[in-house]
Design an enzyme around this catalytic site. Structure first.
Site, PDB file in Angstrom:
ATOM      1  N   LEU A 152      -3.117   3.440 -14.218  1.00 18.46           N
ATOM      2  CA  LEU A 152      -1.908   3.597 -13.388  1.00 18.46           C
ATOM      3  C   LEU A 152      -2.254   4.412 -12.158  1.00 18.46           C
ATOM      4  CD1 LEU A 152       1.104   2.649 -13.716  1.00 18.46           C
ATOM      5  CD2 LEU A 152       1.619   5.040 -14.208  1.00 18.46           C
ATOM      6  N   GLY A 153      -3.120   3.829 -11.331  1.00 20.12           N
ATOM      7  CA  GLY A 153      -3.424   4.435 -10.030  1.00 20.12           C
ATOM      8  C   GLY A 153      -2.499   3.858  -8.980  1.00 20.12           C
ATOM      9  N   ARG A 154      -2.907   3.893  -7.731  1.00 23.03           N
ATOM     10  CA  ARG A 154      -2.051   3.388  -6.634  1.00 23.03           C
ATOM     11  C   ARG A 154      -1.667   1.934  -6.865  1.00 23.03           C
ATOM     12  NH1 ARG A 154      -5.922   6.759  -3.877  1.00 23.03           N
ATOM     13  NH2 ARG A 154      -4.938   8.185  -2.384  1.00 23.03           N
ATOM     14  N   ILE A 155      -2.637   1.091  -7.206  1.00 15.00           N
ATOM     15  CA  ILE A 155      -2.351  -0.340  -7.392  1.00 15.00           C
ATOM     16  C   ILE A 155      -1.588  -0.553  -8.699  1.00 15.00           C
ATOM     17  CG2 ILE A 155      -3.430  -2.587  -7.819  1.00 15.00           C
ATOM     18  CD1 ILE A 155      -5.650  -1.716  -5.825  1.00 15.00           C
ATOM     19  N   ARG A 175      -6.697   7.899 -18.495  1.00 13.05           N
ATOM     20  CA  ARG A 175      -7.407   8.982 -19.213  1.00 13.05           C
ATOM     21  C   ARG A 175      -6.425  10.108 -19.541  1.00 13.05           C
ATOM     22  NH1 ARG A 175     -12.746   9.468 -15.436  1.00 13.05           N
ATOM     23  NH2 ARG A 175     -11.128   9.173 -13.869  1.00 13.05           N
ATOM     24  N   ILE A 230      -7.441  -7.811 -11.994  1.00  9.74           N
ATOM     25  CA  ILE A 230      -7.510  -7.789 -10.524  1.00  9.74           C
ATOM     26  C   ILE A 230      -8.327  -6.586 -10.060  1.00  9.74           C
ATOM     27  CG2 ILE A 230      -5.458  -9.134  -9.959  1.00  9.74           C
ATOM     28  CD1 ILE A 230      -5.325  -5.321 -10.130  1.00  9.74           C
ATOM     29  N   ARG A 232     -12.098  -4.943 -11.546  1.00 10.71           N
ATOM     30  CA  ARG A 232     -13.525  -5.227 -11.460  1.00 10.71           C
ATOM     31  C   ARG A 232     -13.948  -5.996 -12.699  1.00 10.71           C
ATOM     32  NH1 ARG A 232     -13.248  -4.405  -6.887  1.00 10.71           N
ATOM     33  NH2 ARG A 232     -14.420  -2.979  -5.545  1.00 10.71           N
ATOM     34  N   ASP A 256      -9.463 -12.442 -11.170  1.00  9.76           N
ATOM     35  CA  ASP A 256      -9.794 -12.439  -9.740  1.00  9.76           C
ATOM     36  C   ASP A 256     -11.160 -11.806  -9.514  1.00  9.76           C
ATOM     37  OD1 ASP A 256      -8.723 -10.840  -6.711  1.00  9.76           O
ATOM     38  OD2 ASP A 256      -9.191 -12.966  -6.996  1.00  9.76           O
ATOM     39  N   GLU A 261     -20.262 -11.731  -9.484  1.00  8.09           N
ATOM     40  CA  GLU A 261     -19.724 -12.527  -8.386  1.00  8.09           C
ATOM     41  C   GLU A 261     -20.812 -12.913  -7.380  1.00  8.09           C
ATOM     42  OE1 GLU A 261     -16.442 -10.370  -6.690  1.00  8.09           O
ATOM     43  OE2 GLU A 261     -15.543 -10.062  -8.642  1.00  8.09           O
ATOM     44  N   HIS A 279     -11.720 -13.543  -6.068  1.00  4.98           N
ATOM     45  CA  HIS A 279     -11.643 -12.164  -5.562  1.00  4.98           C
ATOM     46  C   HIS A 279     -10.861 -12.119  -4.246  1.00  4.98           C
ATOM     47  CE1 HIS A 279     -13.803  -8.025  -5.617  1.00  4.98           C
ATOM     48  NE2 HIS A 279     -12.583  -7.936  -5.160  1.00  4.98           N
ATOM     49  N   GLY A 281      -7.760 -10.508  -3.945  1.00  6.52           N
ATOM     50  CA  GLY A 281      -6.675  -9.519  -4.043  1.00  6.52           C
ATOM     51  C   GLY A 281      -6.238  -8.954  -2.704  1.00  6.52           C
TER      52      GLY A 281
HETATM   53  C1  8YV Z   1     -12.634  -5.805  -1.010  1.00  4.29           C
HETATM   54  C2  8YV Z   1     -12.193  -5.032  -3.252  1.00  4.29           C
HETATM   55  O1  8YV Z   1     -11.642  -5.359  -0.167  1.00  4.29           O
HETATM   56  O2  8YV Z   1     -11.089  -3.407  -1.936  1.00  4.29           O
HETATM   57  C3  8YV Z   1     -11.890  -3.633  -2.885  1.00  4.29           C
HETATM   58  O3  8YV Z   1     -12.439  -2.767  -3.596  1.00  4.29           O
HETATM   59  O4  8YV Z   1     -12.568  -5.293  -4.336  1.00  4.29           O
HETATM   60  C4  8YV Z   1     -12.027  -6.130  -2.306  1.00  4.29           C
HETATM   61  O5  8YV Z   1     -10.677  -6.450  -2.168  1.00  4.29           O
HETATM   62  C5  8YV Z   1     -13.295  -7.038  -0.429  1.00  4.29           C
HETATM   63  O6  8YV Z   1     -14.121  -7.577  -1.401  1.00  4.29           O
HETATM   64  C6  8YV Z   1     -14.117  -6.635   0.780  1.00  4.29           C
HETATM   65  O7  8YV Z   1     -15.191  -5.804   0.359  1.00  4.29           O
END
Ligand code: 8YV
Length: 315
Positions: A152-155, A175, A230, A232, A256, A261, A279, A281
């Protein structure tokens, strides 16, 4: 007044690269075969670097830049940047938080709705001309279900806020509990997965969260549970997830991000209970422009004041 010299380490979107050239004298490295030679050629003049979450910066590159004092990264993740090594050399590192929260949260919700209601699958059904052969299968309602957020961070907060529009009950795993939210904190991730109908992975990448969503967490999610990632690819045991999707021991997954990758487990492309995204997002015109401007503003602040505007938080 002459433009300040900035090393652009790794490619960025054309519009962001154009803005960097407008503001700074740019030397590019990172993608060429003779990248280290380019870096060494300009090393004595380089005090600042622009890079990205995707490309990252290694200790070897930092070591080759004795006058480097600032790294401004495009993106909110910094798991590909050797931040500890940079800090050890008294090099400040910035990232681009907040300007991308809404886009990533929107994508998480779009993926959840698509996966649960089978939107992409239904589109394929229509394009194959299958409708005259019979109705599309029944799918699963999203509203009034249970949403579990891993991180539960910013996103994660932006994702949780959107749940009120779907009358969903929200719980989260961190945590430590956060004090300024009403959502229930679940300290046991497997217990959260067992409770949730949708488990959304929104944690920062890196060694601390590697395979946080483990085989046992995936098993706890169960046959009515959906996983949305969304964050890693490294945060999920991708082999265990792939096997669970093949066995239908979870209802489905929307991904995503992936562990290697732009490659991903090929078998996933054959499954209808998986939504595969490349990817994207943050990949909107508005958000990528805002991220680019924040990189530029960080570099300008460094040259004017010696400080970055949005430094990467100290662990
Ligand atoms: C990057 C991302 O913005 O912001 C991040 O950490 O994973 C991606 O959205 C994009 O891959 C450019 O590096």
């Amino acid at each position: 007044m002459p433009k300040q010299l900035v090393l652009q380490h790794g490619r960025l979107s054309p519009s962001v690269e154009a803005r960097l050239i407008e503001e700074f004298d740019i030397v590019r490295s990172g993608e060429q075969t003779d990248s280290m030679a380019i870096i060494r050629q300009h090393a004595d003049a380089i005090t600042a670097m622009a890079t990205s979450a995707r490309h990252g910066v290694t200790a070897e590159v930092i070591e080759a830049l004795p006058r480097l004092r600032a790294i401004a990264s495009f993106g909110v993740g910094y798991d590909n940047l050797d931040v500890a090594f940079a800090r050890g050399r008294d090099i400040a590192v910035s990232y681009t938080p907040d300007v991308l929260n809404d886009c990533v949260a929107d994508l998480a919700w779009g993926a959840m709705l698509d996966l649960s209601r089978g939107l992409s699958e239904a589109d394929r059904f229509m394009r194959r001309g299958d409708w005259p052969k019979g109705a599309f299968r029944l799918t699963n309602r999203v509203s009034a279900k249970k949403l579990g957020i891993v991180g539960l961070g910013r996103i994660g907060r932006a994702i949780a806020q959107r749940a009120s529009g779907f009358t969903m009950d929200v719980r989260y795993h961190n945590r430590r509990p956060v004090s300024d939210v009403s959502y229930v904190h679940e300290s046991d991730l497997a217990a959260l997965a067992h409770w949730a109908d949708y488990l959304v992975v929104a944690v920062a990448g890196g060694s601390d969260t590697r395979h946080l969503v483990s085989k046992s967490v995936i098993e706890a999610l169960g046959p009515k549970g959906y996983l949305i990632n969304i964050a890693r690819g490294s945060s999920v045991d991708e082999d265990a997830l792939t096997k669970a999707l093949q066995a239908k021991s979870i209802a489905g997954a929307a991904l995503d991000v992936y562990s290697t990758e732009p490659c991903f487990p090929e078998v996933l492309a054959q499954l209808d209970n998986v939504l595969l995204l490349p990817h994207i997002g943050t990949a909107t015109h508005e958000t990528r422009a805002a991220m680019g401007e924040l990189v530029i503003d960080n570099l300008k602040s460094f040259f004017e004041t010696g400080h970055l505007l949005t430094p990467v938080p100290v662990a």
